[in-house]
Design a protein around this motif. Structure first.
Motif, PDB file in Angstrom:
ATOM      1  N   UNK A 161       0.831  -1.209   0.000  1.00  7.83           N
ATOM      2  CA  UNK A 161       0.000   0.000   0.000  1.00  7.83           C
ATOM      3  C   UNK A 161       0.868   1.263   0.000  1.00  7.83           C
ATOM      4  N   UNK A 162       2.016   1.219   0.694  1.00  6.66           N
ATOM      5  CA  UNK A 162       2.935   2.368   0.686  1.00  6.66           C
ATOM      6  C   UNK A 162       3.515   2.580  -0.709  1.00  6.66           C
ATOM      7  N   UNK A 163       3.890   1.490  -1.359  1.00  3.97           N
ATOM      8  CA  UNK A 163       4.464   1.550  -2.700  1.00  3.97           C
ATOM      9  C   UNK A 163       3.444   2.109  -3.694  1.00  3.97           C
ATOM     10  N   UNK A 164       2.200   1.650  -3.584  1.00 10.05           N
ATOM     11  CA  UNK A 164       1.137   2.133  -4.469  1.00 10.05           C
ATOM     12  C   UNK A 164       0.926   3.635  -4.248  1.00 10.05           C
ATOM     13  N   UNK A 165       0.899   4.067  -2.975  1.00 11.05           N
ATOM     14  CA  UNK A 165       0.726   5.496  -2.668  1.00 11.05           C
ATOM     15  C   UNK A 165       1.862   6.313  -3.275  1.00 11.05           C
ATOM     16  N   UNK A 166       3.083   5.808  -3.157  1.00 15.79           N
ATOM     17  CA  UNK A 166       4.249   6.527  -3.691  1.00 15.79           C
ATOM     18  C   UNK A 166       4.155   6.661  -5.210  1.00 15.79           C
ATOM     19  N   UNK A 167       3.833   5.565  -5.890  1.00 15.71           N
ATOM     20  CA  UNK A 167       3.703   5.596  -7.351  1.00 15.71           C
ATOM     21  C   UNK A 167       2.554   6.514  -7.784  1.00 15.71           C
ATOM     22  N   UNK A 168       1.464   6.506  -7.023  1.00 13.71           N
ATOM     23  CA  UNK A 168       0.315   7.362  -7.334  1.00 13.71           C
ATOM     24  C   UNK A 168       0.704   8.831  -7.280  1.00 13.71           C
TER      25      UNK A 168
END
Length: 192
Positions: free
Chosen positions: A106-113
């Motif tokens: 979820x952190x990785x997805x937030x960062x990419x977003x």
């Protein structure tokens, strides 16, 4: 060993990355003026509404979700009116292999977003989705009816009842009356 850090411009001010599973939704919020925070929710509507309220209170404008299967649909349905929501294919955002956790995802997805590096899957507007569901359901019911008609004809043939030889339509009014009479126990051919 020299490790370099690659930084991308932040294109989205406040966002949320969500990793969706059958019974667990892990969400991380990130962005300008936000302390990065990760919370877990279950898949029930009440919990998803708490997620929505948390995101609204935090000033989140964009949400990216990773999910396989159909587990994303309830989350999407609850969030779509209040946020710009994108559904991303899990294969497109693979994190570094090994030590994979929902929180890290979820952190990785937030960062990419926030960096604008995610491309969402096409999700039709709600009226089109509803029409698709209705059309698929109708097709399924029609197929089930045809299957049952074929099953009845097979049972009659197995019992050496050649109804299809004496009626033109096995699902017509006459055939239906004859089949009902057979079910009710009528054995007299003249009556049938």
């Amino acid at each position: 060993m020299n490790t370099q850090s690659v930084n991308f411009d932040q294109l989205i001010e406040r966002g949320c990355g969500i990793d969706v599973h059958k019974n667990l939704i892990v969400a991380t919020i990130k962005g300008v003026g936000l302390q990065e925070q990760t919370r877990s929710f279950d898949g029930f509507t009440e919990s998803l509404e708490l997620l929505r309220e948390w995101l609204k209170e935090s000033g989140v404008t964009h949400v990216a979700m990773e999910s396989t299967g159909v587990y994303w649909k309830p989350v999407y349905n609850v969030l779509e009116e209040d946020f710009e929501v994108i559904l991303v294919n899990a294969r497109h955002i693979k994190h570094v292999p090994g030590h994979k956790t929902d929180k890290k995802d979820s952190k990785w997805i937030a960062k990419l977003l926030l960096c604008g590096l995610l491309k969402g899957s096409f999700i039709p507007p709600k009226p089109i989705r509803e029409m698709r569901d209705l059309t698929r359901y109708k097709r399924k019911v029609v197929d089930q009816i045809a299957s049952e008609k074929n099953r009845i004809q097979k049972i009659l043939e197995d019992a050496n009842i050649k109804l299809s030889s004496v009626v033109s339509d096995m699902s017509g009014a006459v055939a239906t009356k004859i089949i009902k009479a057979l079910i009710d126990g009528e054995e007299n051919v003249d009556e049938l």
